[in-house]
Motif scaffolding. Structure first.
Motif, PDB file in Angstrom:
ATOM      1  N   PRO A 580       0.806  -1.234   0.000  1.00  0.00           N
ATOM      2  CA  PRO A 580       0.000   0.000   0.000  1.00  0.00           C
ATOM      3  C   PRO A 580       0.832   1.274   0.000  1.00  0.00           C
ATOM      4  CG  PRO A 580      -0.897  -1.582   1.567  1.00  0.00           C
ATOM      5  CD  PRO A 580       0.414  -2.127   1.114  1.00  0.00           C
ATOM      6  N   TYR A 581       2.064   1.215   0.501  1.00  0.00           N
ATOM      7  CA  TYR A 581       2.909   2.406   0.549  1.00  0.00           C
ATOM      8  C   TYR A 581       3.597   2.693  -0.788  1.00  0.00           C
ATOM      9  CZ  TYR A 581       2.348   1.988   5.621  1.00  0.00           C
ATOM     10  OH  TYR A 581       1.819   1.910   6.884  1.00  0.00           O
ATOM     11  N   VAL A 582       3.695   1.676  -1.665  1.00  0.00           N
ATOM     12  CA  VAL A 582       4.440   1.856  -2.920  1.00  0.00           C
ATOM     13  C   VAL A 582       3.580   1.654  -4.162  1.00  0.00           C
ATOM     14  CG1 VAL A 582       6.594   1.165  -1.815  1.00  0.00           C
ATOM     15  CG2 VAL A 582       5.210  -0.572  -2.984  1.00  0.00           C
ATOM     16  N   GLU A 583       2.300   1.288  -3.988  1.00  0.00           N
ATOM     17  CA  GLU A 583       1.478   0.953  -5.140  1.00  0.00           C
ATOM     18  C   GLU A 583       1.286   2.136  -6.079  1.00  0.00           C
ATOM     19  OE1 GLU A 583      -2.211  -0.450  -3.555  1.00  0.00           O
ATOM     20  OE2 GLU A 583      -3.001   1.560  -3.179  1.00  0.00           O
ATOM     21  N   GLY A 584       1.222   3.345  -5.534  1.00  0.00           N
ATOM     22  CA  GLY A 584       1.071   4.520  -6.387  1.00  0.00           C
ATOM     23  C   GLY A 584       2.242   4.687  -7.330  1.00  0.00           C
ATOM     24  N   ASN A 585       3.459   4.440  -6.823  1.00  0.00           N
ATOM     25  CA  ASN A 585       4.640   4.507  -7.679  1.00  0.00           C
ATOM     26  C   ASN A 585       4.614   3.423  -8.742  1.00  0.00           C
ATOM     27  OD1 ASN A 585       5.947   6.159  -5.298  1.00  0.00           O
ATOM     28  ND2 ASN A 585       7.332   6.322  -7.044  1.00  0.00           N
ATOM     29  N   LEU A 586       4.264   2.211  -8.343  1.00  0.00           N
ATOM     30  CA  LEU A 586       4.246   1.100  -9.292  1.00  0.00           C
ATOM     31  C   LEU A 586       3.233   1.342 -10.399  1.00  0.00           C
ATOM     32  CD1 LEU A 586       4.457  -1.932  -6.849  1.00  0.00           C
ATOM     33  CD2 LEU A 586       6.248  -1.108  -8.367  1.00  0.00           C
ATOM     34  N   ALA A 587       2.057   1.837 -10.024  1.00  0.00           N
ATOM     35  CA  ALA A 587       0.989   2.029 -11.006  1.00  0.00           C
ATOM     36  C   ALA A 587       1.145   3.319 -11.794  1.00  0.00           C
ATOM     37  CB  ALA A 587      -0.367   2.009 -10.312  1.00  0.00           C
ATOM     38  N   GLY A 588       1.992   4.255 -11.328  1.00  0.00           N
ATOM     39  CA  GLY A 588       2.279   5.442 -12.119  1.00  0.00           C
ATOM     40  C   GLY A 588       1.537   6.697 -11.727  1.00  0.00           C
ATOM     41  N   TRP A 589       0.741   6.671 -10.651  1.00  0.00           N
ATOM     42  CA  TRP A 589      -0.011   7.879 -10.307  1.00  0.00           C
ATOM     43  C   TRP A 589       0.606   8.621  -9.110  1.00  0.00           C
ATOM     44  CZ3 TRP A 589      -3.081   3.237  -9.431  1.00  0.00           C
ATOM     45  CH2 TRP A 589      -3.205   2.880  -8.094  1.00  0.00           C
ATOM     46  N   SER A 590       1.784   8.195  -8.653  1.00  0.00           N
ATOM     47  CA  SER A 590       2.411   8.851  -7.507  1.00  0.00           C
ATOM     48  C   SER A 590       3.925   8.867  -7.689  1.00  0.00           C
ATOM     49  CB  SER A 590       2.044   8.111  -6.212  1.00  0.00           C
ATOM     50  OG  SER A 590       2.809   8.586  -5.122  1.00  0.00           O
ATOM     51  N   LYS A 591       4.571   9.839  -7.051  1.00  0.00           N
ATOM     52  CA  LYS A 591       6.029   9.932  -7.023  1.00  0.00           C
ATOM     53  C   LYS A 591       6.515   9.928  -5.568  1.00  0.00           C
ATOM     54  CE  LYS A 591       6.868  10.478 -11.485  1.00  0.00           C
ATOM     55  NZ  LYS A 591       7.718   9.546 -12.259  1.00  0.00           N
ATOM     56  N   SER A 592       5.814   9.192  -4.719  1.00  0.00           N
ATOM     57  CA  SER A 592       6.111   9.232  -3.291  1.00  0.00           C
ATOM     58  C   SER A 592       7.504   8.689  -2.983  1.00  0.00           C
ATOM     59  CB  SER A 592       5.056   8.455  -2.503  1.00  0.00           C
ATOM     60  OG  SER A 592       5.053   7.090  -2.877  1.00  0.00           O
ATOM     61  N   MET A 593       7.956   7.664  -3.702  1.00  0.00           N
ATOM     62  CA  MET A 593       9.283   7.124  -3.429  1.00  0.00           C
ATOM     63  C   MET A 593      10.359   8.127  -3.799  1.00  0.00           C
ATOM     64  SD  MET A 593       9.357   3.033  -4.142  1.00  0.00           S
ATOM     65  CE  MET A 593       8.838   3.076  -5.847  1.00  0.00           C
ATOM     66  N   GLU A 594      10.191   8.816  -4.932  1.00  0.00           N
ATOM     67  CA  GLU A 594      11.145   9.857  -5.310  1.00  0.00           C
ATOM     68  C   GLU A 594      11.145  10.994  -4.289  1.00  0.00           C
ATOM     69  OE1 GLU A 594       9.824   8.019  -9.265  1.00  0.00           O
ATOM     70  OE2 GLU A 594       9.006   8.383  -7.272  1.00  0.00           O
ATOM     71  N   ASP A 595       9.964  11.367  -3.807  1.00  0.00           N
ATOM     72  CA  ASP A 595       9.868  12.435  -2.815  1.00  0.00           C
ATOM     73  C   ASP A 595      10.562  12.035  -1.507  1.00  0.00           C
ATOM     74  OD1 ASP A 595       8.413  13.860  -4.645  1.00  0.00           O
ATOM     75  OD2 ASP A 595       6.457  13.334  -3.791  1.00  0.00           O
ATOM     76  N   THR A 596      10.346  10.781  -1.084  1.00  0.00           N
ATOM     77  CA  THR A 596      10.996  10.299   0.135  1.00  0.00           C
ATOM     78  C   THR A 596      12.509  10.243  -0.038  1.00  0.00           C
ATOM     79  OG1 THR A 596       9.030   8.989   0.681  1.00  0.00           O
ATOM     80  CG2 THR A 596      11.069   8.422   1.812  1.00  0.00           C
ATOM     81  N   ALA A 597      12.971   9.806  -1.221  1.00  0.00           N
ATOM     82  CA  ALA A 597      14.413   9.743  -1.487  1.00  0.00           C
ATOM     83  C   ALA A 597      15.034  11.138  -1.447  1.00  0.00           C
ATOM     84  CB  ALA A 597      14.663   9.086  -2.834  1.00  0.00           C
ATOM     85  N   ASN A 598      14.363  12.106  -2.026  1.00  0.00           N
ATOM     86  CA  ASN A 598      14.885  13.478  -1.997  1.00  0.00           C
ATOM     87  C   ASN A 598      14.929  14.027  -0.572  1.00  0.00           C
ATOM     88  OD1 ASN A 598      15.277  13.639  -4.789  1.00  0.00           O
ATOM     89  ND2 ASN A 598      13.160  14.291  -5.151  1.00  0.00           N
TER      90      ASN A 598
END
Length: 613
Positions: A580-598
Motif C-alpha cells: 500500500p505504501y508503494v502501489e502509487g509509484n508502481l501504477a504510475g499515479w504517484s512519485k512518493s518514493m522519489e519524494d521520500t528519497a529526496n
C-alpha cells in the motif's frame, strides 16, 4: 449521441465516469422501475440483490480448434463475451452493453475432445456500471481432472431505454468468503481502470525522459526488455514487418441479440489479425498469453465494413505485445474514406517452445515516429500490468517474522545481511524513473517483486552510514514513519526496534517489530550494509488499535565514490504490508518514493548534530 443510439459495445469509460459523477452533483438518480419496455431483475423493493452465477459448458470440436488442435482463443473470447453479457443482464434485468474487457490471463491450452465450463457472476454493481468476473475451466473426460484455463473481468452498463438513466441495484447479499473478496477487489480494480489513463501518461513521460537520457549519452541503464544482451550481434527487426491489415463485412450471423455487431465476434477477429502479426515477427506460431484490454469505443451494425489493423509494438525477453485497432465504415463513409475508430486492444503472446521455434523473440526497433510512440507505450503498459498484478494479488504469504532470541543473534544477524546482499545482487533491474540524483528500479521474478531506490549523496559514506544506522532518526525524513523506539540493543551491530507507521487501508496504525543488522566494510571497495527484517519479540506483543505488519527483506547499501560523495541504494522485497505504501509509484499515479528519497538526501546533507536521549 442520444441514449437510444448507444450500442451494446459502444459505451466508453469516459461516459461511465460522467454518469457516476452525476450522482455526486445532483443526488440519487432515478431507479428504473418495472415496466413492459424496461424490465428489471425481478427483485422486489424489500429483496436484497445477491450475485447469481451463470454457467456454460462446451465440448471442444474440431470446428472450434486451430490448425494445431487447440481451442481457438477467438472462439473462447466469443463464449466469454456471451456469458458475461448474460450474467450482467441477469443482475440488471435489462439489456446491457459492454464497456471493456480486461485482465484476461490464459493458463492452460484446451484440446479437441476436452470439455470447458465457463462461469460468470457480477462481482459488484456501482452506480451505472458493474464488473462481471469470468472463470473458464477445462475438464479431461477420461481423468476427470479440472484445471483453470483463464480468468477475465468485463465492465458492463445497463442499456438506456429512451431518455431514462439506468441505475444498477447494488449487490448486498454476499454469502461466501470468495464473493466478499471479489466484491472488495472489484472496487480496487475499478480504481485502477479509472486511473489508467493518468498513470499511463505519467509513466510515458518518465520513459520519454529515460529515452532522451540514453540518446544524450547518459548511462541510465534503461532496460528496454529486449534480448539484445543475450544476443548482442543479432540484428534488430523493424516492427513494420509485422504489420497486418484485414477487412470483414458484418453480416446478420455476426449480430448479437440486440441487433448490432456481436462484441465477441469483433474480439475474435481482432485476435486473428494479432496472431498473424505475432507470427510474422517470430516466424513461428506463438500462443496468446493474456489480453491487456479490449476497449469498446463506438458501435457498428450489420452492413458495416470493419478494417482490422495489427502490428507488434515491442518485443520483450519472453513475450511480445501486439496492438490492434478496428475502424468501421458504412457505405457512405467507405466511399468518402471517413473511418470510425470503434475498438482497440493489446494482446500479449509468448513462444510455445515447440520443436523448431526460436529460443526467444527477435529484438525489434522502430523506424517511424509512430513506431517510437508504440514502442515506449508498450513498455509503460507492461509496467502497469505488473503493478496491477501485484496490487491485486491475494496470495497467502504466511508468517514472515522470525522469533527474536538473543542466544540466536549470530545466525539471525548473518541471515539478515545475507538476504539483503542476495537481493542487491539480482540481475536485470529495470529502470523505472530518473530524476536529478534519484533513480527508481523494479525487479520482477515470478511472484516476487523488488524495488531499488538509488541516490547520489554529497557527503561521506561513513556519515551516511552513521545517520541511517540509527532507525530512530528516520521519522525526520520519512513521512510514513510516525515513531520509532529502541526495544533491545544487543551490541553495536544488532538492534531491535518497534516502528509505528501511518495507516494505509484502514484506521489502525501499522506497526512493525524490526531487527536491524549493520556492518561496516572489511576492506576498501565493499559497501556499508544496514539490513532490516521483521521479528517477533515478547517485549512487544500485538496491541489493540494497531495492525501488526511485516517486512521480509529491506535495507541500505552505501558505496563510497570519494571523500565527500557516495551512492546510497535502498532495497525492499515488497510484501503485502509494504505494497500500500508503494502501489502509487508502481501504477504510475504517484512519485512518493522519489519524494521520500529526496527528503533522505536533504536530511543526510544537512550539517546537523542530533542527539537522542
Amino acid at each position: 449521441m442520444e441514449p437510444s443510439q448507444i450500442h451494446p459495445i459502444g459505451l466508453t469509460m469516459d461516459k461511465l465516469i460522467i454518469l457516476d459523477s452525476y450522482q455526486e452533483k445532483k443526488g440519487p438518480l432515478p431507479v428504473l422501475l418495472p415496466t413492459k419496455s424496461a424490465p428489471t431483475s425481478g427483485f422486489g423493493p424489500t429483496e436484497r440483490a445477491a450475485p447469481v452465477e451463470v454457467q456454460m459448458c462446451q465440448s471442444i470440436l474440431s470446428c472450434h480448434a486451430d490448425h494445431q488442435g487447440a481451442l481457438s482463443a477467438g472462439q473462447l473470447l466469443k463464449w466469454i463475451d456471451i456469458i458475461a453479457c448474460l450474467a450482467a443482464e441477469r443482475h440488471a434485468g435489462i439489456a446491457c452493453v459492454t464497456a471493456s474487457m480486461d485482465d484476461i490471463q490464459f493458463e492452460e491450452t484446451v484440446r479437441v475432445g476436452q470439455i470447458i465450463s465457463i462461469k460468470a457472476r457480477v462481482n459488484r454493481a456501482f452506480t451505472t456500471s458493474m464488473e462481471v468476473g469470468i472463470q473458464v475451466f477445462v475438464e479431461d473426460v477420461r481423468t476427470g481432472v479440472q484445471r483453470t484455463v483463464c480468468v477475465a473481468y468485463s465492465t458492463f452498463v445497463g442499456k438506456p431505454v429512451g431518455l431514462e438513466r439506468v441505475v444498477l441495484r447494488p449487490i448486498e447479499s454476499l454469502s461466501s468468503a470468495e464473493e466478499k473478496l471479489q466484491h472488495s477487489l472489484a472496487s480496487e480494480r475499478r480504481r485502477l481502470r479509472l486511473n489508467n489513463d493518468k498513470a499511463f501518461s505519467s509513466l510515458l513521460q518518465s520513459y520519454h525522459t529515460l529515452q532522451r537520457s540514453n540518446s544524450n549519452g547518459q548511462s541510465t541503464c534503461l532496460y528496454l526488455c529486449s534480448w539484445k544482451d543475450q544476443c548482442p550481434d543479432a540484428p534488430a527487426m523493424s516492427t513494420e514487418v509485422s504489420r497486418v491489415e484485414s477487412i470483414e463485412l458484418v453480416l446478420p450471423p455476426h449480430a448479437n441479440h440486440h441487433g448490432n455487431t456481436f462484441g465477441g465476434q469483433i474480439m475474435a477477429w481482432m485476435e486473428n489479425v494479432a496472431t498473424v502479426a505475432a507470427s510474422r515477427l517470430c516466424g513461428c506460431y506463438p500462443f496468446l498469453r493474456s489480453v491487456d484490454m479490449f476497449r469498446f469505443r463506438g458501435p457498428s451494425t450489420v452492413g458495416d465494413r470493419l478494417v482490422f489493423k495489427a502490428v507488434v509494438n515491442n518485443a520483450f525477453q519472453n513475450s511480445i505485445e501486439v496492438g490492434v485497432r478496428v475502424e468501421a465504415y458504412n457505405v457512405e463513409e467507405w466511399t468518402a474514406g471517413r473511418a470510425r475508430h470503434i475498438n482497440s486492444a493489446f494482446l500479449i503472446y509468448q513462444l510455445a517452445n515447440t520443436p523448431g521455434d526460436p529460443p526467444a523473440f527477435p529484438d525489434v526497433t522502430y523506424t517511424t515516429q509512430d513506431g517510437e510512440r508504440r514502442y515506449l507505450a508498450a513498455i509503460v503498459r507492461r509496467r502497469i500490468r505488473m503493478a496491477r498484478k501485484h496490487i491485486l494479488s491475494c496470495r497467502d504469504e504466511g508468517t514472515l517474522s522470525v522469533p527474536w532470541d538473543k542466544s540466536n543473534q549470530v545466525y539471525l544477524g548473518y541471515n539478515n545481511i545475507a538476504a539483503l546482499t542476495v537481493l542487491a545482487g539480482k540481475p536485470d533491474w529495470e529502470l523505472s524513473s530518473i530524476q536529478d540524483r534519484t533513480s527508481v528500479y523494479v525487479h520482477e521474478e515470478a511472484e516476487l517483486l523488488c524495488l531499488r531506490v538509488q541516490m547520489e549523496v554529497l557527503t561521506s559514506a561513513l556519515h551516511v552510514y552513521t545517520r541511517l544506522a540509527d532507525l530512530r532518526l528516520r521519522p525526520l525524513w520519512d513521512k510514513h514513519y510516525l515513531n520509532c523506539e529502541e526495544v533491545e540493543m544487543v551490541d553495536d551491530e544488532e538492534t531491535v526496534y518497534h516502528v509505528e507507521c501511518s495507516p494505509n487501508n484502514g484506521s489502525k496504525i501499522e506497526d512493525f517489530v524490526l531487527l536491524q543488522s549493520k556492518r561496516q566494510p572489511c576492506k576498501e571497495g565493499e559497501p556499508y550494509i544496514i539490513a532490516v527484517r521483521s521479528v517477533t519479540a515478547r517485549k512487544v506483543p500485538p496491541q489493540e488499535g494497531f495492525h501488526r505488519s511485516e517486512i521480509q527483506c529491506a535495507g541500505f547499501l552505501i558505496n563510497s565514490l570519494g571523500s565527500n560523495v557516495c551512492r546510497l541504494c535502498y532495497y525492499n522485497q515488497v510484501t503485502a504490508s509494504v505494497m500500500p505504501y508503494v502501489e502509487g509509484n508502481l501504477a504510475g499515479w504517484s512519485k512518493s518514493m522519489e519524494d521520500t528519497a529526496n527528503a533522505c538526501i536533504s536530511f543526510l546533507e544537512k550539517d546537523l548534530s542530533i542527539t537522542i536521549f
